[in-house]
Design an enzyme around this catalytic site. Structure first.
Site, PDB file in Angstrom:
ATOM      1  N   GLU A 118     -30.680  -2.385 -43.939  1.00  0.00           N
ATOM      2  CA  GLU A 118     -30.246  -2.289 -45.332  1.00  0.00           C
ATOM      3  C   GLU A 118     -29.373  -3.394 -45.571  1.00  0.00           C
ATOM      4  O   GLU A 118     -28.712  -3.846 -44.704  1.00  0.00           O
ATOM      5  CB  GLU A 118     -29.801  -1.060 -45.496  1.00  0.00           C
ATOM      6  CG  GLU A 118     -30.301   0.017 -45.257  1.00  0.00           C
ATOM      7  CD  GLU A 118     -29.765   1.763 -46.019  1.00  0.00           C
ATOM      8  OE1 GLU A 118     -30.429   2.629 -45.928  1.00  0.00           O
ATOM      9  OE2 GLU A 118     -28.735   1.507 -46.324  1.00  0.00           O
TER      10      GLU A 118
ATOM     11  N   GLY B  27     -27.297  -3.962 -41.833  1.00  0.00           N
ATOM     12  CA  GLY B  27     -27.612  -4.770 -40.494  1.00  0.00           C
ATOM     13  C   GLY B  27     -27.927  -3.896 -39.384  1.00  0.00           C
ATOM     14  O   GLY B  27     -28.738  -2.980 -39.503  1.00  0.00           O
TER      15      GLY B  27
ATOM     16  N   GLU C  94     -39.771  -2.214 -29.368  1.00  0.00           N
ATOM     17  CA  GLU C  94     -39.308  -3.118 -30.479  1.00  0.00           C
ATOM     18  C   GLU C  94     -38.725  -4.125 -29.779  1.00  0.00           C
ATOM     19  O   GLU C  94     -39.059  -5.542 -29.666  1.00  0.00           O
ATOM     20  CB  GLU C  94     -38.664  -2.889 -31.615  1.00  0.00           C
ATOM     21  CG  GLU C  94     -38.608  -3.983 -32.424  1.00  0.00           C
ATOM     22  CD  GLU C  94     -37.764  -3.503 -33.760  1.00  0.00           C
ATOM     23  OE1 GLU C  94     -37.367  -4.508 -34.640  1.00  0.00           O
ATOM     24  OE2 GLU C  94     -37.532  -2.241 -33.979  1.00  0.00           O
TER      25      GLU C  94
ATOM     26  N   GLN D 163     -37.079 -38.837 -13.172  1.00  0.00           N
ATOM     27  CA  GLN D 163     -36.595 -37.540 -12.391  1.00  0.00           C
ATOM     28  C   GLN D 163     -35.781 -36.664 -13.252  1.00  0.00           C
ATOM     29  O   GLN D 163     -35.601 -35.510 -13.035  1.00  0.00           O
ATOM     30  CB  GLN D 163     -35.670 -38.252 -10.977  1.00  0.00           C
ATOM     31  CG  GLN D 163     -35.262 -37.096 -10.124  1.00  0.00           C
ATOM     32  CD  GLN D 163     -34.406 -37.509  -9.083  1.00  0.00           C
ATOM     33  OE1 GLN D 163     -33.359 -38.118  -9.194  1.00  0.00           O
ATOM     34  NE2 GLN D 163     -34.831 -37.210  -7.709  1.00  0.00           N
TER      35      GLN D 163
ATOM     36  N   GLY E   2     -38.069 -38.724 -30.892  1.00  0.00           N
ATOM     37  CA  GLY E   2     -38.368 -38.404 -32.451  1.00  0.00           C
ATOM     38  C   GLY E   2     -39.630 -37.625 -32.868  1.00  0.00           C
ATOM     39  O   GLY E   2     -39.392 -36.908 -33.769  1.00  0.00           O
TER      40      GLY E   2
ATOM     41  N   GLY F  56     -34.355  -7.231 -35.075  1.00  0.00           N
ATOM     42  CA  GLY F  56     -34.385  -6.131 -34.232  1.00  0.00           C
ATOM     43  C   GLY F  56     -33.122  -5.510 -33.184  1.00  0.00           C
ATOM     44  O   GLY F  56     -33.256  -5.120 -32.256  1.00  0.00           O
TER      45      GLY F  56
ATOM     46  N   GLU G  90     -25.188  -9.540 -30.252  1.00  0.00           N
ATOM     47  CA  GLU G  90     -23.936  -9.157 -30.183  1.00  0.00           C
ATOM     48  C   GLU G  90     -24.014  -7.419 -30.230  1.00  0.00           C
ATOM     49  O   GLU G  90     -23.286  -6.705 -29.352  1.00  0.00           O
ATOM     50  CB  GLU G  90     -22.982  -9.427 -31.550  1.00  0.00           C
ATOM     51  CG  GLU G  90     -22.554 -10.667 -31.482  1.00  0.00           C
ATOM     52  CD  GLU G  90     -23.780 -11.733 -31.906  1.00  0.00           C
ATOM     53  OE1 GLU G  90     -23.645 -12.789 -31.596  1.00  0.00           O
ATOM     54  OE2 GLU G  90     -24.659 -11.157 -32.564  1.00  0.00           O
TER      55      GLU G  90
END
Length: 388
Positions: free
Chosen positions: A129, A133, A243, A280, A341, A364, A368
């Site tokens: 929502e 969150g 999920e 390398q 680039g 999902g 945090e």
């Protein structure tokens, strides 16, 4: 072939699905990325080939296959370089359809699951929502029972397939006073009066129709309640394991694609009289990138095996998403650098790949939030139980 997890039948499926994507999907990707819409015909083709029914029950038109067919489905979708297209497909098949299969009764399965498997109906899952969150338990959308109906009011956001889907799987509070036990799950037809969708403009996942959805006195039949009233929260938590594993697998697959592309580019690009893959410093960078991809991939395969065997893997799936999405962002960043680039140019895949990947640590369940969930299980010894 990794014979610990994949059989010859799995690999045959991988090759046929890869061929299907190259023939039927890749020629349209740039158009869909530009327009922000995936045309309906491809959904039907996926349905005709059985790709939406890999893990679904045979009695409703599915194939009832093990979870490693799903792993292949997810991995190959990441390697055509459109996170938005991939999200539309897996959000339909593994978010919306998972709830329909697990909580829907026989009528709901025949009216929604079977057409979803066939590619005739598209579903979306509506949980997040605007003010909530990752705080699922704090949702404000309500579904108040009135006679033989429920009346839904509220809003959802960041909903994949939120504009063009045919039905919505909606989480709402049936008892607003109860934070965890007052939530229920409903199935809602798109054309029900009072539903409106607003398409969101995003950094990446451009081919996906992500939306904010408003529910204004949306009246649905009481029989559209899925599962038991008040058990929506444990249903959602139970399916979060899948999920999160889906997003972990997506992450290792797109990172692997980035490494493979960078290695191929380095073998062709010359500087100072030799190809880039002979320097390398760059070789060692690739070695580190490939090692990180492989570690996440093997861990994700092991979780898929445990989930396929019926184990409850919410901690492991949360770890998968946390670390795999972080790894993918960092590996793809380095892969773009290896192209110099050209990595910054839209005609090469890395620019889109970098944008699309950035959603991994957010969608999902943010990284945090996942850290706190994992900390609760490890430090506080909290146990998350399956819905009964």
């Amino acid at each position: 072939m990794n014979s610990m997890y994949f059989t010859e039948e799995h690999e045959s499926f991988r090759q046929s699905f890869r061929d299907f994507l190259q023939k039927e999907v890749v020629p349209h990707i740039d158009k869909w990325e530009k327009e922000g819409t995936v045309e309906r015909f491809i959904w039907k083709k996926f349905g005709e080939m059985g790709y939406f029914g890999l893990n679904q029950p045979e009695e409703y038109g599915g194939l009832g296959l093990d979870l490693f067919y799903t792993v292949i489905f997810l991995e190959e979708l990441q390697k055509i370089n459109s996170g938005g297209f991939a999200a539309n497909m897996w959000a339909h098949a593994y978010l919306a359809m998972t709830h329909v299969n697990k909580e829907g009764d026989d009528r709901i399965k025949r009216e929604y699951l079977t057409p979803s498997i066939d590619g005739d109906k598209i579903g979306c899952l509506c949980i997040t929502e605007p003010f909530g969150g990752s705080d699922v338990a704090g949702m404000r959308t309500t579904a108040i029972k009135k006679g033989d109906t429920y009346v839904i009011n509220g809003s959802k956001t960041f909903i994949t397939n939120g504009v063009y889907s045919d039905y919505l799987v909606v989480a709402a509070k049936t008892n607003p006073e109860d934070k965890h036990r007052g939530m229920s799950i409903f199935i809602v037809d798109r054309d029900t009066p009072g539903i409106s969708s607003t398409k969101l403009d995003k950094l990446g996942w451009r081919a996906s129709d992500t939306a904010e959805i408003a529910f204004d006195n949306v009246v649905i039949p009481a029989e559209n309640l899925m599962g038991e009233e008040g058990k929506g929260f444990p249903y959602i938590m139970q399916h979060f394991a899948l999920e999160r594993l889906v997003m972990g697998i997506n992450a290792h697959a797109r990172a692997e694609y980035a490494v493979d592309y960078a290695v191929q580019y380095m073998s062709e690009r010359q500087a100072f009289g030799k190809t880039l893959d002979k320097f390398q410093a760059l070789r060692h960078k690739v070695a580190e990138m490939a090692s990180r991809v492989d570690m996440c991939k093997e861990y994700n395969y092991s979780i898929a095996k445990r989930l396929n065997d019926g184990q409850y893997v919410v901690k492991e799936a949360s770890m998968s998403k946390l670390l795999s999405t972080k790894m993918a962002d960092e590996v793809i960043y380095e892969a773009l650098q290896l192209l110099g680039g050209y990595g910054y140019m839209e005609e090469y895949p890395m620019a889109r790949l970098l944008r699309d990947s950035r959603l991994g640590p957010i969608g999902g369940g943010t990284s945090e939030i996942l850290k706190e969930i994992i900390a609760k299980m490890i430090i506080d010894k909290k146990e998350y139980k399956p819905a009964t």
